[in-house]
Design an enzyme around this catalytic site. Structure first.
Site, PDB file in Angstrom:
ATOM      1  N   SER A  63       0.865  -1.168   0.000  1.00  8.25           N
ATOM      2  CA  SER A  63       0.000   0.000   0.000  1.00  8.25           C
ATOM      3  C   SER A  63       0.910   1.229   0.000  1.00  8.25           C
ATOM      4  O   SER A  63       1.691   1.423   0.930  1.00  8.25           O
ATOM      5  CB  SER A  63      -0.873  -0.041   1.254  1.00  8.25           C
ATOM      6  OG  SER A  63      -1.641   1.126   1.375  1.00  8.25           O
TER       7      SER A  63
ATOM      8  N   GLU B 202     -11.001   0.878  -3.590  1.00 10.89           N
ATOM      9  CA  GLU B 202     -11.333   0.589  -2.192  1.00 10.89           C
ATOM     10  C   GLU B 202     -11.952   1.820  -1.533  1.00 10.89           C
ATOM     11  O   GLU B 202     -11.415   2.919  -1.615  1.00 10.89           O
ATOM     12  CB  GLU B 202     -10.036   0.169  -1.481  1.00 10.89           C
ATOM     13  CG  GLU B 202     -10.216  -0.332  -0.065  1.00 10.89           C
ATOM     14  CD  GLU B 202      -8.891  -0.814   0.536  1.00 10.89           C
ATOM     15  OE1 GLU B 202      -7.954  -1.153  -0.237  1.00 10.89           O
ATOM     16  OE2 GLU B 202      -8.761  -0.837   1.769  1.00 10.89           O
TER      17      GLU B 202
ATOM     18  N   LYS C  30      -1.163  -1.055  -4.334  1.00 13.04           N
ATOM     19  CA  LYS C  30      -2.324  -0.203  -4.009  1.00 13.04           C
ATOM     20  C   LYS C  30      -1.846   1.227  -3.831  1.00 13.04           C
ATOM     21  O   LYS C  30      -0.860   1.485  -3.139  1.00 13.04           O
ATOM     22  CB  LYS C  30      -2.960  -0.767  -2.738  1.00 13.04           C
ATOM     23  CG  LYS C  30      -3.889   0.141  -1.974  1.00 13.04           C
ATOM     24  CD  LYS C  30      -4.652  -0.669  -0.936  1.00 13.04           C
ATOM     25  CE  LYS C  30      -4.761   0.048   0.397  1.00 13.04           C
ATOM     26  NZ  LYS C  30      -5.445  -0.759   1.421  1.00 13.04           N
TER      27      LYS C  30
ATOM     28  N   LYS D  52     -10.246  -6.886   7.746  1.00 18.87           N
ATOM     29  CA  LYS D  52      -9.244  -6.614   8.783  1.00 18.87           C
ATOM     30  C   LYS D  52      -9.855  -7.153  10.070  1.00 18.87           C
ATOM     31  O   LYS D  52     -10.897  -6.641  10.512  1.00 18.87           O
ATOM     32  CB  LYS D  52      -9.005  -5.115   8.926  1.00 18.87           C
ATOM     33  CG  LYS D  52      -8.356  -4.468   7.710  1.00 18.87           C
ATOM     34  CD  LYS D  52      -8.247  -2.961   7.886  1.00 18.87           C
ATOM     35  CE  LYS D  52      -7.605  -2.329   6.651  1.00 18.87           C
ATOM     36  NZ  LYS D  52      -7.711  -0.856   6.663  1.00 18.87           N
TER      37      LYS D  52
ATOM     38  N   LYS E 160      -2.795   5.031  -2.618  1.00 25.47           N
ATOM     39  CA  LYS E 160      -3.737   5.850  -1.853  1.00 25.47           C
ATOM     40  C   LYS E 160      -4.091   7.068  -2.700  1.00 25.47           C
ATOM     41  O   LYS E 160      -3.191   7.687  -3.310  1.00 25.47           O
ATOM     42  CB  LYS E 160      -3.093   6.283  -0.535  1.00 25.47           C
ATOM     43  CG  LYS E 160      -2.901   5.126   0.444  1.00 25.47           C
ATOM     44  CD  LYS E 160      -4.229   4.628   0.964  1.00 25.47           C
ATOM     45  CE  LYS E 160      -4.025   3.586   2.065  1.00 25.47           C
ATOM     46  NZ  LYS E 160      -5.306   3.152   2.648  1.00 25.47           N
TER      47      LYS E 160
ATOM     48  N   GLY F  43      -4.354  -4.303   6.044  1.00 26.91           N
ATOM     49  CA  GLY F  43      -3.343  -4.055   7.068  1.00 26.91           C
ATOM     50  C   GLY F  43      -3.581  -2.713   7.718  1.00 26.91           C
ATOM     51  O   GLY F  43      -4.276  -1.855   7.171  1.00 26.91           O
TER      52      GLY F  43
ATOM     53  N   ASP G 271      -7.103   3.208  -3.125  1.00 26.44           N
ATOM     54  CA  ASP G 271      -7.845   3.241  -1.855  1.00 26.44           C
ATOM     55  C   ASP G 271      -8.036   4.699  -1.467  1.00 26.44           C
ATOM     56  O   ASP G 271      -7.077   5.444  -1.286  1.00 26.44           O
ATOM     57  CB  ASP G 271      -7.045   2.505  -0.770  1.00 26.44           C
ATOM     58  CG  ASP G 271      -7.801   2.396   0.558  1.00 26.44           C
ATOM     59  OD1 ASP G 271      -8.934   2.924   0.661  1.00 26.44           O
ATOM     60  OD2 ASP G 271      -7.246   1.795   1.493  1.00 26.44           O
TER      61      ASP G 271
HETATM   62  O1  OSB Z   1      -7.264   1.798   4.444  1.00 27.47           O
HETATM   63  O2  OSB Z   1      -6.174   0.009   4.297  1.00 27.47           O
HETATM   64  C1  OSB Z   1      -6.297   1.136   4.781  1.00 27.47           C
HETATM   65  C2  OSB Z   1      -3.266   1.971   6.947  1.00 27.47           C
HETATM   66  C3  OSB Z   1      -3.870   2.668   7.982  1.00 27.47           C
HETATM   67  C4  OSB Z   1      -5.225   2.875   7.929  1.00 27.47           C
HETATM   68  C5  OSB Z   1      -5.978   2.400   6.858  1.00 27.47           C
HETATM   69  C6  OSB Z   1      -5.385   1.681   5.836  1.00 27.47           C
HETATM   70  C7  OSB Z   1      -3.989   1.502   5.868  1.00 27.47           C
HETATM   71  C8  OSB Z   1      -3.241   0.825   4.811  1.00 27.47           C
HETATM   72  C9  OSB Z   1      -1.935   0.214   5.245  1.00 27.47           C
HETATM   73  O3  OSB Z   1      -3.566   0.814   3.651  1.00 27.47           O
HETATM   74  C10 OSB Z   1      -1.696  -1.130   4.708  1.00 27.47           C
HETATM   75  C11 OSB Z   1      -0.555  -1.814   5.410  1.00 27.47           C
HETATM   76  O4  OSB Z   1      -0.619  -2.068   6.637  1.00 27.47           O
HETATM   77  O5  OSB Z   1       0.409  -2.135   4.718  1.00 27.47           O
HETATM   78 MG    MG Z   2      -8.438   0.705   3.094  1.00 29.80          MG
END
Ligand code: OSB
Ligand code: MG
Length: 373
Positions: free
Chosen positions: A138, A217, A164, A266, A166, A294, A192
């Site tokens: 991510s 996402e 992924k 999660k 953001k 995650g 995401d």
């Molecule tokens: O939306 O998946 C999410 C991290 C903190 C809060 C929300 C998200 C995330 C990540 C991190 O996308 C993914 C990771 O732990 O590698």
């Molecule tokens: Mg997410």
């Protein structure tokens, strides 16, 4: 029948190797809440609470979770005999509203403890079938599309099975285009938004269809299931829900409404493994693929996620990057590693399969409290 005789809460501080920015906030200095359980036979269990420092992703924070565990969750669980961890899930579910991340930290620790008691791996106890789980990465929001393109190309070269990105309004189409160009058409990409858009942004979201993303996402607000259903009807790209799915009932409603075609599970967000497995089973029944999300976990939370991701319907790569992606030094031995875009599931060790480095934890701890039965 076993029962929990003591519960220790610890808050540690662990610095990410680099700041991680998403539409709802930035993390760098992680405050991580660890739960350690003991039973009368001296068997232990570890859990990690995935609540953030601030109420940006969901309402919970490290501080609300600490309060919920010491005030309500620990008193409900301590000294209570149980045959299987599901019983503690139902006990907590019936007895309180909300606080899923706090509940999950304790519930998941009871799964680790139960697996150790039975001398089986956590993955086996959960019903895992995979020897290895596919790893995605991510990538946080950065200043310029070129920077993201460079990071995406680097991640592809490292072997990640899905990248992924953001996104947020103003940091989307140009960024995705740059990443797509840099990685080529064959690399699985997703985005995401962490709930940053509204239906007024439908044109922007539709314009992402041309990049062949594996999924979008959580484009809209967590509570907006019917709006997600409306958006999904207009998009070719599958919508994946994250923040919206806080329980089995929400997953059921997602399916009924057509609010998405993929679920990010999660375990922390849904109150623990019992609910996570139930959502996994429901999704399998409806032919909806799931993957394990995650929350920038330490090696403890990662162990729990890897075990969960070994279940059969986790058919898409999870946000299960190796320890070195996040930390200079992880708190477990051995640290989590990736080979060929895969993380090995430790079936050969009882419980979560990694050892907590107690000396290092002691150095990192800023507060601790033990509650006894
Ligand atoms: O939306 O998946 C999410 C991290 C903190 C809060 C929300 C998200 C995330 C990540 C991190 O996308 C993914 C990771 O732990 O590698
Ligand atoms: Mg997410």
């Amino acid at each position: 029948m076993p029962s929990i005789t003591s519960l220790t809460l610890r808050e540690i501080r662990l610095q990410l190797r680099e700041p991680f920015r998403i539409s709802s906030g930035t993390s760098w200095q992680r405050r991580i809440l660890l739960v350690e359980l003991h039973d009368a036979d001296g068997v232990i269990g570890w859990g990690e609470c995935v609540a953030g420092e601030t109420p940006h992703y969901t309402a919970e924070t490290v501080d609300t979770a600490w309060l919920a565990i010491r005030q309500w969750i620990a008193p409900a669980v301590l000294g209570r005999p149980f045959e299987a961890p599901n019983e503690l899930h139902h006990l907590l579910d019936a007895g309180m509203r909300g606080h899923p991340m706090a509940r999950a930290a304790v519930e998941m620790a009871t799964w680790d403890l139960t697996a150790r008691r039975c001398g089986v791996s956590l993955a086996e106890l959960l019903g895992g079938v995979r020897d290895e789980v596919a790893t995605g990465i991510s990538l946080g929001i950065v200043e310029h599309p070129d920077q993201l393109a460079e990071r995406a190309a680097d991640a592809a070269a490292q072997g990640y099975r899905r990248i992924k990105l953001k996104v947020q309004p103003g940091a989307d189409v140009a960024y995705v285009e740059a990443a797509r160009t840099a990685t080529g058409d064959a690399t699985p990409l997703s985005v995401d938004a962490n709930a940053a858009y509204t239906l007024a942004d439908r044109e922007t979201l539709r314009s992402l269809d041309r990049f062949g993303l594996q999924m979008i996402e959580q484009p809209l607000a967590a509570d907006a299931l019917t709006q997600h259903a409306e958006l999904q009807r207009e998009l070719d790209t599958p919508i994946c829900l994250d923040e919206s799915i806080w329980s089995l009932a929400r997953a059921d409603e997602m399916v009924a409404l057509g609010a998405g075609r993929v679920i990010n599970i999660k375990p922390g967000r849904v109150g623990g493994f019992t609910a996570a497995v139930a959502i996994h089973d429901l999704a399998a029944e409806y032919g909806i693929p799931v993957w394990c999300g995650g929350m920038l976990e330490s090696g403890v939370g990662r162990a729990h996620n890897v075990a969960l991701a070994s279940l059969p319907n986790f058919t898409l790569p999870g946000d299960l990057s190796p320890s070195a992606r996040y930390w200079e030094r992880d708190i477990v031995e051995p640290p989590w590693t990736m080979r060929d875009g895969l993380v090995a599931v430790p079936y050969d060790r009882p419980g979560m399969g990694v050892e907590v480095d107690r000396d290092y934890i002691r150095e990192l701890t800023v507060r601790a409290e033990t509650l006894d039965a």
